[in-house]
Design a protein around this motif. Structure first.
Motif, PDB file in Angstrom:
ATOM      1  N   THR B 436       0.835  -1.201   0.000  1.00 12.88           N
ATOM      2  CA  THR B 436       0.000   0.000   0.000  1.00 12.88           C
ATOM      3  C   THR B 436       0.868   1.249   0.000  1.00 12.88           C
ATOM      4  O   THR B 436       0.673   2.165  -0.797  1.00 12.88           O
ATOM      5  N   THR B 439       2.905   1.753  -3.254  1.00 13.50           N
ATOM      6  CA  THR B 439       2.090   2.122  -4.407  1.00 13.50           C
ATOM      7  C   THR B 439       2.006   3.649  -4.523  1.00 13.50           C
ATOM      8  O   THR B 439       2.075   4.203  -5.626  1.00 13.50           O
ATOM      9  N   ASP B 440       1.895   4.331  -3.373  1.00 13.82           N
ATOM     10  CA  ASP B 440       1.868   5.796  -3.404  1.00 13.82           C
ATOM     11  C   ASP B 440       3.186   6.363  -3.931  1.00 13.82           C
ATOM     12  O   ASP B 440       3.205   7.405  -4.577  1.00 13.82           O
ATOM     13  N   VAL B 446       3.877  10.399  -3.309  1.00  7.97           N
ATOM     14  CA  VAL B 446       4.781  10.779  -2.217  1.00  7.97           C
ATOM     15  C   VAL B 446       6.195  10.354  -2.600  1.00  7.97           C
ATOM     16  O   VAL B 446       6.377   9.543  -3.513  1.00  7.97           O
ATOM     17  N   ASN B 454       4.958   6.104   6.115  1.00 11.69           N
ATOM     18  CA  ASN B 454       3.591   5.581   6.127  1.00 11.69           C
ATOM     19  C   ASN B 454       3.565   4.093   6.439  1.00 11.69           C
ATOM     20  O   ASN B 454       2.691   3.613   7.161  1.00 11.69           O
ATOM     21  N   THR B 457       4.416   3.622  10.149  1.00 13.96           N
ATOM     22  CA  THR B 457       3.291   4.069  10.966  1.00 13.96           C
ATOM     23  C   THR B 457       2.195   3.024  11.014  1.00 13.96           C
ATOM     24  O   THR B 457       1.687   2.682  12.068  1.00 13.96           O
ATOM     25  N   GLN B 458       1.863   2.495   9.835  1.00 11.43           N
ATOM     26  CA  GLN B 458       0.760   1.526   9.832  1.00 11.43           C
ATOM     27  C   GLN B 458       1.112   0.278  10.638  1.00 11.43           C
ATOM     28  O   GLN B 458       0.295  -0.227  11.406  1.00 11.43           O
ATOM     29  N   GLU B 460       3.276   0.001  13.096  1.00  5.15           N
ATOM     30  CA  GLU B 460       3.347   0.318  14.531  1.00  5.15           C
ATOM     31  C   GLU B 460       1.966   0.503  15.129  1.00  5.15           C
ATOM     32  O   GLU B 460       1.722   0.146  16.280  1.00  5.15           O
ATOM     33  N   GLU B 461       1.058   1.083  14.330  1.00  2.00           N
ATOM     34  CA  GLU B 461      -0.305   1.265  14.848  1.00  2.00           C
ATOM     35  C   GLU B 461      -1.002  -0.073  15.010  1.00  2.00           C
ATOM     36  O   GLU B 461      -1.796  -0.273  15.917  1.00  2.00           O
TER      37      GLU B 461
END
Lengths: 305, 468
Positions: B436, B439-440, B446, B454, B457-458, B460-461
């Motif tokens: 995911t 892909t950005d 980005v 990103n 972050t995902q 770790e969340e």
């Protein structure tokens, strides 16, 4: 005799309380208790590692510190706000216009009842079904791209809507607009119908134009309803979840730009069932909602002070 | 007074009725610790000696529950059970989720696996004492989370003997082995190869012969040269960047998580660099892996990477006019041998229908007749060396999707190097999140650093115990 009469009055009051019991009880059980529990658990480390439960261990405000230090809360709050505004501005504009038309006795719209039903219909569809529909419509090989390419010849290769930040946000906003403008129209119309018709007649006698009537009479008198609409929509906007969640398959893509606060909450309480962090985030959201409501409420009552 | 009393009673009754609904379902998260042994560390499967379950046929199993519940994430295994499990009947033709085995009702709970949704649903049911789970399926990406005591039943306790699993491939056992105990079994092996379009191969490369094509794509440099040729001829090399992801991710030499820290293997970086190059050169697309429908209908892309289950399950076989239906694909090993995926069947530790559950697991993953039917009916690759060797040597056997080519010797070659020692229970989310996030980056939304942020972050969340 006198005492007996007073007794009767008191017993009427009693009925009021008795009829309130179901609400109070349900409220306590389904709202108050979970609310207090959420606040309580936000001070604990409490999640699943694999199939093992970690905690609950009391860690003070560590969850809040982590939330503000590490998380991208501001970013997600901004995402939520942007998508809410994209949906809300056209919503309030269209609703005011439609409400004014529907409640205008001189226009004598035909089949107003039919239109009222039609504009309310999108709200009856489940948000997730609505999202799925849009996902299919705007997908790479979906009908919108086919239309743009083969019929209108605007583009020569498919435009991937869900990889474009603006397109994704606008779609989310547009769907929220479509789903909620009927509801807002009905609310505003109720407010408009509550305005004393003699005011309109007086304005007419004085030679006011419809625009003047709208800005000078309808809008000021509509203020309480308008404030109510803004507050409820803002709170609803903060809780935005199902539309972007389904539309982006839970990813908030592209680049987390469609990730709302509640989707973020969902990520915490998903795989790792991180109720500590989830709780902390919920408490922050609760406070934000409270403050925002207070601000809007205070601003709207400013005149009376 | 009577009326008053009546109304008080009525309102109390109303409240009581409302409250009754929520008793026994307290929202509290109890401190009760899930039944596992020690800390969950990334599964260290390397030290395990597979091949022994220590079970005997004397184990007495009983059915006490009134229904058999099976949890899975798609209808792949479901279809196989419905069609191949002896004694299985479907209750109604249009409802695959309810059936019977003998007199025992069977209920399927199907939760798609995106974003860990299947794991979440399964966790909830496994931890909830009131929920019935008898059999559940797991993927390699997170198998280690469930193959622990107290969650899944050891095969030895299900009356399965060493003889039953003697023909299985070792790696399929390593994936579901914890501390030397085997907790699951798979019917398939997932050696994979490069599946390419014969028409395009003939047009651009001048041949569709698997050996000759293999020679042209035998390493990634050559493969990218071919991608250039494809682009010139007006074709894409692969439908999307994600197509080649598993070739890289299942050839890593380090795990996704090391000592609680997220670790990125050099091979993942290689995939990112190559994919970015290819996307920029318009040799591949950027949409999701499972959205590549048109590519299986028309001659758009040259190749995809996949194992045997890809033929039957993902390439739109049976849709009428797909490339698969006219046998327009062929298989070669491609630039790098790899495997992809696999589904394992586990019996829940808390099963109340152990006899039937064990019977299904044994029949559907070990019975030679059933495994042979899986090859014949579905073109899948099965977890039995003897059967696979027989088909690999059978010159008369051919797969329809591959235009009559026999894929089994190529799959055998891919399985020779399978190394599952780098699997962790975090793989699914890491694999999804990296695709995911990147892909950005591929689409230019980005830069690479932001994409990495990103990704971290995902993860770790999702997993609070991990850090970058």
């Amino acid at each position: 005799m006198k005492q007996a009469k007073r007794g009767k009055v008191v017993s009427f009051n009693k009925w009021g309380y008795i009829f309130l019991i179901p609400f109070i009880a349900v409220y306590c059980f389904f709202q108050l208790v979970p609310l207090v529990m959420t606040i309580y658990y936000s001070f604990f480390e409490n999640y699943m590692q694999g199939m093992t439960q970690i905690g609950p261990n009391f860690i003070g405000i560590q969850n809040y510190i982590t939330l503000f230090q590490k998380g991208d809360m501001l970013k997600y709050a901004l995402n939520t706000l942007i998508m809410w505004i994209i949906g809300f501005i056209p919503q309030i504009f269209v609703s005011l216009l439609l409400g004014a038309w529907f409640s205008d006795t001189r226009l004598r719209l035909r089949a107003a009842g039919f239109y009222k039903v039609v504009i309310y219909l999108p709200n009856l569809i489940m948000a997730s079904a609505f999202s799925m529909l849009f996902f299919a419509l705007f997908s790479e090989s979906g009908p919108i791209n086919a239309l743009l390419m083969n019929t209108l010849h605007v583009i020569n290769k498919p435009f991937i809507f869900f990889q474009d930040v603006a397109a994704t946000r606008i779609l989310v906003g547009f769907m929220n607009f479509l789903m909620w403008f009927g509801n807002t129209t009905i609310l505003l119309m109720a407010g408009m119908l509550g305005i004393d018709p003699s005011l309109y007649e007086a304005a007419e006698v004085d030679g006011a134009t419809p625009t003047q009537v709208f800005w000078r009479i309808t809008l000021p008198l509509l203020r309480p309803i308008l404030v109510y609409v803004v507050i409820t929509s803002l709170i609803g906007g903060l809780q935005m979840f199902d539309v972007p969640q389904i539309l982006t398959n839970g990813k908030g893509s592209p680049a987390n730009s469609a990730m709302t606060l509640i989707m973020w909450l969902n990520r915490h309480i998903g795989t790792s069932k991180n109720f500590g962090m989830g709780g902390a985030l919920s408490v922050v959201l609760f406070i934000i909602t409270g403050v925002l409501s207070m601000v809007v409420y205070k601003l709207s009552n400013g005149k009376e002070d | 007074m009577k009326k008053k009393l009546l109304s008080v009673m009525l309102s109390t009754a109303m409240v009581a009725a409302l409250l009754a609904g929520c008793t026994g379902n307290t929202p509290a998260v109890t401190s009760e610790v899930a039944p596992t042994t020690s800390e969950v560390a990334p599964v260290a499967t390397s030290e395990i000696e597979p091949g022994s379950v220590g079970g005997s046929e004397d184990v007495v199993l009983e059915d006490t529950g009134d229904k058999l519940t099976i949890e899975c994430w798609n209808d792949e295994w479901q279809t196989r059970v419905i069609n191949l499990m002896p004694g299985y009947t479907q209750d109604s033709e249009n409802d695959p989720n309810h059936g019977h085995i003998g007199d025992l009702p069977v209920e399927w709970i199907v939760t798609p696996s995106d974003n860990g949704a299947y794991q979440n649903a399964l966790d909830a049911d496994l931890l909830d004492d009131a929920a019935d789970v008898d059999i559940f399926l797991v993927e390699a990406d997170y198998a280690g989370k469930y193959t622990v005591p107290g969650v899944a039943k050891a095969l030895g306790d299900l009356g399965i003997t060493d003889a039953d699993i003697a023909d299985q491939y070792a790696y399929t056992q390593q994936v579901v082995t914890t501390d030397g105990v085997l907790y699951g079994s798979s019917w398939q092996t997932c050696g994979a190869g490069m599946i390419y379009n014969r028409d395009i191969a003939k047009e651009v490369l001048g041949t569709d012969d698997p050996d000759e094509v293999q020679a042209l794509v035998s390493d990634w440099d050559k493969w990218q040269d071919v991608a250039g040729q494809m682009k010139e001829a007006g074709y894409k090399m692969t439908p999307c960047a994600a197509t080649s992801y598993r070739v890289f991710s299942n050839n890593v030499t380090t795990p996704w998580v090391k000592d609680g820290k997220i670790n990125v293997d050099a091979n993942i970086q290689k995939w990112i660099d190559m994919s970015k190059e290819m996307v920029d050169a318009e040799q591949t697309g950027t949409f999701g892996l499972w959205d590549t429908n048109e590519d299986f209908q028309k001659n758009i892309s040259f190749c995809v990477f996949g194992p045997a289950w890809y033929f039957d399950f993902c390439m739109q076989k049976g849709s009428g006019d797909s490339i698969a239906d006219r046998g327009g694909w062929a298989l070669c090993q491609g630039p790098q041998a790899h495997y992809w995926g696999g589904t394992w069947v586990c019996v829940a530790d808390k099963t109340d229908n152990a006899a039937t559950a064990a019977e299904i697991l044994k029949t559907m993953t070990m019975d030679e007749g059933v495994l042979t039917s899986i090859i014949e009916d579905y073109g899948d690759n099965v977890n039995n060396k003897t059967i696979v060797a027989k088909y690999a040597a059978d010159t008369t056997y051919g797969n329809d999707v591959l235009g009559g080519q026999n894929p089994y010797s190529i799959f055998e070659g891919a399985l020779a190097n399978v190394d599952v020692s780098n699997m962790t229970i975090y793989d699914q989310i890491c694999n999804e999140a990296i695709q995911t996030a990147m892909t950005d980056y591929f689409t230019g939304k980005v830069d690479e650093d932001t994409a990495w942020d990103n990704f971290y972050t995902q993860v770790e969340e999702t997993y609070p115990e991990l850090s970058r």
